[in-house]
Design a protein around this motif. Structure first.
Motif, PDB file in Angstrom:
ATOM      1  N   GLU A   1      -7.130   6.096   0.613  1.00 15.98           N
ATOM      2  CA  GLU A   1      -5.957   6.669   0.298  1.00 15.98           C
ATOM      3  C   GLU A   1      -5.575   5.358  -0.710  1.00 15.98           C
ATOM      4  O   GLU A   1      -4.997   5.887  -2.008  1.00 15.98           O
ATOM      5  CB  GLU A   1      -4.866   6.766   1.358  1.00 15.98           C
TER       6      GLU A   1
ATOM      7  N   PRO B   1      -1.563   3.033   5.293  1.00 12.23           N
ATOM      8  CA  PRO B   1      -2.317   3.895   4.255  1.00 12.23           C
ATOM      9  C   PRO B   1      -3.816   3.199   4.332  1.00 12.23           C
ATOM     10  O   PRO B   1      -4.017   2.279   4.223  1.00 12.23           O
ATOM     11  CB  PRO B   1      -1.774   3.472   2.833  1.00 12.23           C
TER      12      PRO B   1
ATOM     13  N   ARG C   1       0.764  -1.165  -0.161  1.00 13.70           N
ATOM     14  CA  ARG C   1       0.218   0.007   0.202  1.00 13.70           C
ATOM     15  C   ARG C   1       0.856   1.312   0.159  1.00 13.70           C
ATOM     16  O   ARG C   1       0.546   2.116  -0.781  1.00 13.70           O
ATOM     17  CB  ARG C   1      -1.111   0.214   1.176  1.00 13.70           C
TER      18      ARG C   1
ATOM     19  N   ALA D   1      -5.175   6.132  -4.997  1.00 11.05           N
ATOM     20  CA  ALA D   1      -3.808   5.946  -5.749  1.00 11.05           C
ATOM     21  C   ALA D   1      -3.918   4.960  -6.645  1.00 11.05           C
ATOM     22  O   ALA D   1      -3.482   4.952  -7.781  1.00 11.05           O
ATOM     23  CB  ALA D   1      -2.849   5.831  -4.495  1.00 11.05           C
TER      24      ALA D   1
ATOM     25  N   CYS E   1       1.015   4.071  -2.902  1.00 12.74           N
ATOM     26  CA  CYS E   1       0.500   5.498  -2.367  1.00 12.74           C
ATOM     27  C   CYS E   1       1.766   6.321  -2.620  1.00 12.74           C
ATOM     28  O   CYS E   1       1.832   7.641  -2.179  1.00 12.74           O
ATOM     29  CB  CYS E   1      -0.010   5.521  -0.991  1.00 12.74           C
TER      30      CYS E   1
END
Length: 508
Positions: A233, A229, A184, A237, A188
């Motif tokens: 989020e 994250p 993640r 992304a 991100c």
């Protein structure tokens, strides 16, 4: 070469360390092996080598032994000492640990036995030697995303698994959480600095009577640059970032295609297809489908999740219009791949359909790379209470005069503003500021504030030469660098030195 030594005058290990300086450089593993075994009686040396060291070499294999044994020892030392050795200082760190570990008995056998046990665990998690298929698949995911930073913590987890503290399912869930956390953050575009320290110190948060919950709680309690994250989020992304040039795209599409699928698809048999072509000179059919702002749409969505899929017909698809790609032999309408589901029912391909498909695939990704889940009251149970201290600013009379107090308040305000995770603690002789560990300490003196910066002196960029090196010298505070701060100092410049100590720790 045959060199005769006199034990009363010669140190064979030092000679071994230096004699090859003009040839192929000795690896840390070479130095460690000879440090442990040299000096023993020949029969003991042979037994220890056969019983402990040779099995490690065999488990690693020649190529991995030469390439990865130094990395393993670094992870091992991080586990047993709680401190991450520098890459070039692994041998020195091992010597220091070995001397402390053998000081009571004088025997190196327990140390060798421990090293052998940890090497077996490392080979299981890092070199694909795990026998349990469930765990082997979880470890494979970690290796694919190159998450070496988790190995110190994972070695401790695996040790507890061998001791029966954790079940196979527990370990797999912990590994999946680590994979999700690393992946993640990569999607991100969160910087990777600090991850070494995050996982080197992760075990300090464990409650081994409630192991799995304490792991989840710690993940959820991390803030700022270390935060896990969130779903929103991560999903945002996934929908907007360039995944075509993403280093972990093969892993991503493999997991996305094969999640909960019994008949697994070998991703290597397929190539990445841009549904909306990469060609800047789009055909009129494509321009009509996209609308007047076709160039902006192509630029914005070309390499994003909604426009990427897998195919075995990349060359046949070429830059053909969407309808041709859909209906041709081997087209989207006939594709057996899960990633292409739904494409066969569409009549056009434009910004709306790209966004819609991206949202659907991002939702599927949330089910694969999950956040840990715990009720809020359980998280609260695991949150460490703020350390109580018997000291305050009133216990430091050199901070109380008005001018000095104003300077200190300005300093502490700037330091605490570096990051929300920075904490302050008043101790008997100094005031400590830390994230993972202390990065600056303030020793109040009559004439000034003496700042202790926790980084190597040679790593500090100090154009004015205001700081001095205290390496190897006794002093209050943590770190090898000191600098003075008083009412006449260039405050901004000194804070620049403090920031370097903070950034050095985060980067480590």
């Amino acid at each position: 070469m045959d060199i005769r030594l006199d034990r009363s005058q010669d140190n064979p290990q030092l000679i071994f360390e230096s004699m090859n300086s003009t040839g192929r450089k000795l690896s840390q593993a070479d130095l460690i092996r000879n440090f442990v075994l040299m000096g023993l009686e020949p029969s003991t040396q042979e037994r220890f080598y056969a019983q402990y060291w040779r099995p490690m070499e065999s488990d690693f294999g020649q190529a991995a032994y030469e390439a990865q044994f130094d990395d393993f020892v670094r992870h091992y030392l991080t586990v047993v000492t709680g401190s991450i050795p520098r890459l070039g200082d692994i041998y020195e760190a091992f010597k220091a640990y070995a001397r402390a570990a053998t000081s009571d008995t004088g025997s190196v056998e327990p140390l060798l036995s421990q090293l052998r046990d940890y090497s077996s665990r490392y080979c299981a998690v890092a070199l694909g030697q795990e026998k349990n298929q469930h765990l082997a698949a979880a470890f494979q995911d970690l290796r694919e995303i190159k998450a070496d930073v988790v190995y110190p913590f994972l070695l401790e987890v695996y040790t507890d698994y061998e001791l029966g503290t954790l079940t196979t399912g527990d370990v797999a869930e912990i590994v999946d959480l680590m994979t999700s956390y690393i992946f993640r953050r990569a999607v991100c575009r969160v910087p990777t600095n600090s991850l070494n320290t995050t996982f080197a110190t992760f075990a300090k948060a464990l409650r081994k009577d409630r192991y799995l919950d304490s792991v989840k709680a710690h993940f959820l309690s991390m803030k700022s640059y270390r935060a896990f994250p969130t779903d929103s989020e991560f999903a945002e992304a996934l929908k907007t970032t360039d995944l075509y040039h993403f280093k972990r795209r093969s892993y991503f599409f493999r997991r996305l295609e094969n999640h909960n699928r019994k008949e697994r698809v070998t991703i290597e048999d397929y190539t990445i297809e841009h549904i909306l072509p990469q060609n800047e000179n789009l055909s009129q059919e494509w321009r009509d489908a996209l609308g007047d702002n076709w160039g902006e749409i192509q630029s914005r969505y070309l390499h994003t999740l909604g426009n990427l899929t897998l195919t075995g017909y990349n060359s046949e698809y070429s830059d053909h219009p969407f309808i041709v790609k859909r209906d041709m032999d081997g087209g989207f309408k006939h594709s057996p791949l899960r990633l292409n589901q739904g494409l066969g029912q569409l009549d056009t391909w434009n910004a709306d359909t790209i966004r819609s498909r991206a949202a659907r695939l991002a939702e599927a990704a949330l089910d694969i790379w999950q956040m840990p889940k715990l009720p809020p009251q359980v998280i609260t149970e695991f949150q460490e209470p703020r350390a109580e201290t018997a000291f305050s600013i009133e216990d430091h009379p050199n901070l109380l005069p008005p001018a000095r107090r104003a300077l200190f308040e300005k300093f502490r305000s700037e330091v605490l503003a570096l990051d929300p995770t920075v904490t302050e603690q008043f101790l008997k002789l100094y005031v400590a500021y830390k994230v993972e560990t202390n990065f600056v300490d303030v020793v109040p003196q009559v004439a000034r504030l003496r700042l202790s910066l926790n980084l190597p002196f040679e790593s500090l960029h100090d154009e004015r030469g205001l700081a001095w090196d205290v390496t190897g010298r006794g002093h209050w505070g943590n770190g090898n660098v000191e600098v003075g701060l008083d009412e006449g100092s260039d405050f901004t410049y000194v804070m620049g030195l403090v920031r370097q100590a903070y950034e050095y720790q985060i980067a480590e």
